[in-house]
Design an enzyme around this catalytic site. Sequence first.
Site, PDB file in Angstrom:
ATOM      1  N   ASP A  96       0.796  -1.236   0.000  1.00 50.03           N
ATOM      2  CA  ASP A  96       0.000   0.000   0.000  1.00 50.03           C
ATOM      3  C   ASP A  96       0.821   1.276   0.000  1.00 50.03           C
ATOM      4  O   ASP A  96       0.288   2.340  -0.226  1.00 50.03           O
ATOM      5  CB  ASP A  96      -0.881   0.091   1.259  1.00 50.03           C
ATOM      6  N   CYS A 135     -17.473  -9.467 -15.032  1.00 47.46           N
ATOM      7  CA  CYS A 135     -18.604  -8.756 -14.408  1.00 47.46           C
ATOM      8  C   CYS A 135     -19.867  -8.911 -15.269  1.00 47.46           C
ATOM      9  O   CYS A 135     -20.979  -8.930 -14.740  1.00 47.46           O
ATOM     10  CB  CYS A 135     -18.286  -7.275 -14.231  1.00 47.46           C
ATOM     11  N   CYS A 188     -24.319   0.281  -3.367  1.00 50.56           N
ATOM     12  CA  CYS A 188     -23.509   1.274  -2.641  1.00 50.56           C
ATOM     13  C   CYS A 188     -24.420   2.302  -1.966  1.00 50.56           C
ATOM     14  O   CYS A 188     -25.165   3.017  -2.642  1.00 50.56           O
ATOM     15  CB  CYS A 188     -22.548   1.969  -3.603  1.00 50.56           C
ATOM     16  N   CYS A 234     -17.208   7.604  -0.782  1.00 53.54           N
ATOM     17  CA  CYS A 234     -17.111   6.220  -0.299  1.00 53.54           C
ATOM     18  C   CYS A 234     -16.984   6.201   1.229  1.00 53.54           C
ATOM     19  O   CYS A 234     -16.228   6.972   1.825  1.00 53.54           O
ATOM     20  CB  CYS A 234     -15.899   5.552  -0.945  1.00 53.54           C
ATOM     21  N   CYS A 261     -19.782  -3.307  -1.294  1.00 57.75           N
ATOM     22  CA  CYS A 261     -19.611  -3.608  -2.727  1.00 57.75           C
ATOM     23  C   CYS A 261     -18.800  -4.882  -2.943  1.00 57.75           C
ATOM     24  O   CYS A 261     -18.732  -5.397  -4.058  1.00 57.75           O
ATOM     25  CB  CYS A 261     -19.035  -2.423  -3.503  1.00 57.75           C
TER      26      CYS A 261
HETATM   27  S1  SF4 Z   1     -20.853  -7.076  -7.982  1.00 57.94           S
HETATM   28 FE1  SF4 Z   1     -19.739  -5.563  -9.189  1.00 57.94          FE
HETATM   29  S2  SF4 Z   1     -17.642  -6.291  -9.200  1.00 57.94           S
HETATM   30 FE2  SF4 Z   1     -18.927  -8.034  -8.611  1.00 57.94          FE
HETATM   31  S3  SF4 Z   1     -19.383  -9.090 -10.544  1.00 57.94           S
HETATM   32 FE3  SF4 Z   1     -21.073  -7.660 -10.151  1.00 57.94          FE
HETATM   33  S4  SF4 Z   1     -20.471  -5.823 -11.281  1.00 57.94           S
HETATM   34 FE4  SF4 Z   1     -18.621  -7.056 -11.066  1.00 57.94          FE
HETATM   35  S1  SF4 Z   2     -16.942   0.521   0.040  1.00 51.86           S
HETATM   36 FE1  SF4 Z   2     -18.110   0.207  -1.851  1.00 51.86          FE
HETATM   37  S2  SF4 Z   2     -20.253   0.069  -1.205  1.00 51.86           S
HETATM   38 FE2  SF4 Z   2     -19.122   0.935   0.491  1.00 51.86          FE
HETATM   39  S3  SF4 Z   2     -19.374   3.135   0.205  1.00 51.86           S
HETATM   40 FE3  SF4 Z   2     -17.433   2.551  -0.776  1.00 51.86          FE
HETATM   41  S4  SF4 Z   2     -17.967   2.189  -2.884  1.00 51.86           S
HETATM   42 FE4  SF4 Z   2     -19.876   2.191  -1.733  1.00 51.86          FE
END
Ligand code: SF4
Ligand code: SF4
Length: 378
Positions: A138, A197, A207, A223, A253
């Site tokens: 990182d 995807c 999200c 985020c 996510c």
């Molecule tokens: S949840 Fe998002 S990252 Fe995962 S397969 Fe679906 S579109 Fe792709």
């Molecule tokens: S980690 Fe993913 S789902 Fe959570 S706020 Fe960030 S972008 Fe949205």
Amino acid sequence: MMPLADTLWIVDQAKTLGFDLCGVVRAEKFPELERTPEWLDRGYAGEMKYLADPRRSDPQSAMPGIRSAIVGLLNYNTTQPLSTNPALPIDDSNPSGWISRYAWGDDYHDVLRERLDALMESLRERFASPFEARAYVDTGPVQERVLAKYAGLGWLGKNTLLLNQMLGSFFFLGVILTTLDLEPTLGANELPPPDLCGSCRRCLDACPTQAFVEPYVMDARKCISYLTIELRGSIPEEFREAMGNHVFGCDICQDVCPWNRRAPIVTIPQFQPRVFPLLEEDRAGASLPSQDASLYLPSLEWLLGLTEADFKELFSGSPVKRTKWRGLIRNACVALGNSGVRPGIVALGRFHEILGRLAASEDQVLAESARWALSRIE
Ligand code: SF4
Ligand code: SF4
């Protein structure tokens, strides 16, 4: 260029040293890196100024004489349910916060660094002629995900993370930049793994703060991970309700991603949630006290009761220390404000007392966050 046998040996050695996967890539300016300046110009990096380091857009400038990067991948997925699981053990009288899965255990920087250092030592033993090698977790002037993609370890998903067909996305990446001229793991005519995807958009729709401007592009300022960890001031009001019970990072996510449904589980003890035995005097009169405090669904009452000295002691060697005591308390205030606790709950008096104390703090961010929470639970 060194023979492919050397690359294959490195990959094997990395696995022997505990990495789940490893790949080697030439230090080149890959297409994704061309888009970084525009992403920065749009302000999507927020206060994360280190992301503007121009070396991150061109691996050739990351280190003098660089030829190759070795990317190691380490799974951190443990058995605990996902944050999106409707059967989570939620207790309305004892609201809990959510800490991102990657941060439950020991600091991954240390865990990965140890393995990368061991791998560098192996390289020194194998290759006699002088070479430079630097290990980063990182902290390097590189975009690990992009290097990992071109090392053949996965594709960059619509949620902007690296996904691997077998491992999902609950893993850490560490890199070794080196002047060794290594044969890449992907052959000259081989493409990186395809984007799987497809038509899925679960991450984009789930999200809570709508941080994805479009598929594959995130405005980090929206985020929850950025808001709870990187942002130093108050959480902007427009995002507070959407933050829910998140107190450090967010996994949504990843948790909704179908590729994580069968993500393998690791048993590495360092990644299991830290548990802090509560003292008898802590238990007396508190709402959670039937169990010890854990970083998996920690009690908000417990978090809000931590002093700065407690925080330093308990979160030493934990990724959570990045947000500092003030950040964690700020986040816990917002989470308590979102908890829906209502009159009639035994603990309400204690929540008022804790928030009242914080509302009188000289720290304006804490005071304002606590006042906001009070206005929501009265
Ligand atoms: S949840 Fe998002 S990252 Fe995962 S397969 Fe679906 S579109 Fe792709
Ligand atoms: S980690 Fe993913 S789902 Fe959570 S706020 Fe960030 S972008 Fe949205």
